[in-house]
Design a protein around this motif. Structure first.
Motif, short mmCIF file in Angstrom:
data_model
loop_
_atom_site.label_atom_id
_atom_site.label_comp_id
_atom_site.label_asym_id
_atom_site.label_seq_id
_atom_site.Cartn_x
_atom_site.Cartn_y
_atom_site.Cartn_z
N GLY A 110 0.80 -1.41 -0.08
CA GLY A 110 -0.14 -0.01 -0.01
C GLY A 110 0.93 1.11 0.11
O GLY A 110 1.99 1.24 0.46
N ILE A 111 0.33 2.27 -0.46
CA ILE A 111 1.06 3.64 -0.62
C ILE A 111 0.23 4.80 -0.04
O ILE A 111 -1.15 4.71 -0.18
N ILE A 112 0.92 5.73 0.10
CA ILE A 112 0.30 7.14 0.24
C ILE A 112 0.92 7.93 -0.96
O ILE A 112 2.24 7.99 -1.32
N PRO A 113 0.05 8.04 -1.57
CA PRO A 113 0.40 8.81 -3.35
C PRO A 113 1.39 10.02 -3.11
O PRO A 113 1.60 10.68 -2.22
N VAL A 114 2.01 10.38 -3.88
CA VAL A 114 3.10 11.46 -4.03
C VAL A 114 2.25 12.57 -3.64
O VAL A 114 1.28 13.00 -4.32
N HIS A 115 2.64 13.54 -2.86
CA HIS A 115 1.75 14.72 -2.37
C HIS A 115 2.55 15.54 -1.30
O HIS A 115 3.81 15.30 -1.39
N THR A 116 2.12 16.77 -1.15
CA THR A 116 2.61 17.80 -0.28
C THR A 116 1.74 18.20 0.78
O THR A 116 0.37 18.16 0.62
N ARG A 186 -2.38 16.03 -3.36
CA ARG A 186 -2.00 14.84 -4.07
C ARG A 186 -1.71 15.18 -5.62
O ARG A 186 -2.52 15.45 -6.23
N LEU A 187 -0.31 14.97 -5.75
CA LEU A 187 0.02 15.43 -7.28
C LEU A 187 -0.75 14.71 -8.39
O LEU A 187 -1.18 15.36 -9.30
N PRO A 188 -0.74 13.33 -8.42
CA PRO A 188 -1.68 12.82 -9.46
C PRO A 188 -2.78 13.38 -9.33
O PRO A 188 -3.55 13.44 -10.61
N ASN A 189 -3.85 13.25 -8.30
CA ASN A 189 -4.98 13.83 -8.25
C ASN A 189 -5.03 15.43 -9.10
O ASN A 189 -6.01 15.77 -9.79
N ASN A 190 -4.03 15.97 -8.47
CA ASN A 190 -4.03 17.47 -8.86
C ASN A 190 -3.76 17.64 -10.25
O ASN A 190 -4.48 18.49 -10.96
N LEU A 191 -2.94 16.84 -10.91
CA LEU A 191 -2.53 17.00 -12.42
C LEU A 191 -3.51 16.26 -13.12
O LEU A 191 -3.81 17.08 -14.25
N PHE A 192 -4.18 15.15 -12.83
CA PHE A 192 -4.99 14.74 -14.02
C PHE A 192 -6.42 14.41 -13.82
O PHE A 192 -7.33 13.99 -14.32
#
Length: 223
Positions: A110-116, A186-192
């Motif tokens: 399991g992961i916590i996605p790439v984020h800030t 969350r970068l993936p959610n922000n970008l896509f």
């Protein structure tokens, strides 16, 4: 005849005097608590950078105790991630103390996605399992390490980071923030998955891929 005098505007004394006057005139708030506590009034309609205090007559013993982290969160999702959050909205006694605490559970892999977290630094204490923590500096240097139970990490404020369970069993950790509202991007959610969407041709140029690749990724983040 009145005496004449002049001020050397380049002298250190003059600069200190100007800075003292600036901070005296412009700073009308104390960043530290000015009372024993300030239990958040979640029903207030007052607009502040945070929550106003409940009247002292309405403060109760239970405002200072919280059992919400005792319930283990589910990891039955595509990320294998479960969280329970203690912040000012769930635990009003945290108000003005600059704290947010999360119980995080990760299934194997399991992961916590790439984020800030734009408004807070984060410290993680591993309770169970083996967890990979990593963050990137603004000079694109990766700092990462696998931690086991009893060990902890620090993620500096605002930097891009990630977490992954690299062990064969469920991992449990406490994430503690020095802000009552650290925010999460969350970068993936922000970008896509943004609304409205970031133009696909712009993302394609950023990632140096064809637009159909971007379209495929966007389809996985559509609401």
């Amino acid at each position: 005849m009145a005496a004449k005098f002049s001020i050397n505007t380049t002298s250190p004394f003059f600069l200190v005097l100007c800075l003292t006057a600036f901070f005296t005139l412009s700073c009308y708030a104390d960043p530290d608590p000015l009372q024993d506590f300030c239990v958040a009034d979640l029903n207030s309609t007052t607009i502040l950078n945070g929550f106003p205090c409940k009247p002292l007559s309405e403060v109760q013993n239970d405002d200072f105790f919280f059992s919400g982290l005792a319930i283990e969160p589910s990891t039955d999702n595509r990320l294998g991630l479960g969280t329970r959050l203690a912040d000012v909205t769930t635990f009003p006694g945290l108000n003005t103390h600059g704290l947010t605490i999360a119980r995080v559970v990760l299934a194997p892999g399991g992961i916590i996605p790439v984020h800030t977290h734009p408004r807070g630094s984060e410290s993680n204490f591993v309770i169970k399992g083996k967890v990979l923590f990593g963050f990137l500096s603004t000079t694109n240097v990766l700092y990462s390490k696998v931690l086991k139970a009893g060990e902890m990490s620090i993620i500096p404020k605002g930097l891009v980071h990630f977490v992954q369970n690299v062990g064969s069993e469920k991992a449990v950790l406490l994430a503690i923030f020095n802000s009552q509202s650290p925010g999460t991007s969350r970068l993936p959610n922000n970008l896509f998955g943004s609304t409205p969407a970031i133009p696909s041709d712009l993302l394609a140029k950023n990632f140096q891929v064809d637009e159909d690749v971007i379209a495929s990724i966007k389809s996985k983040f559509s609401s």
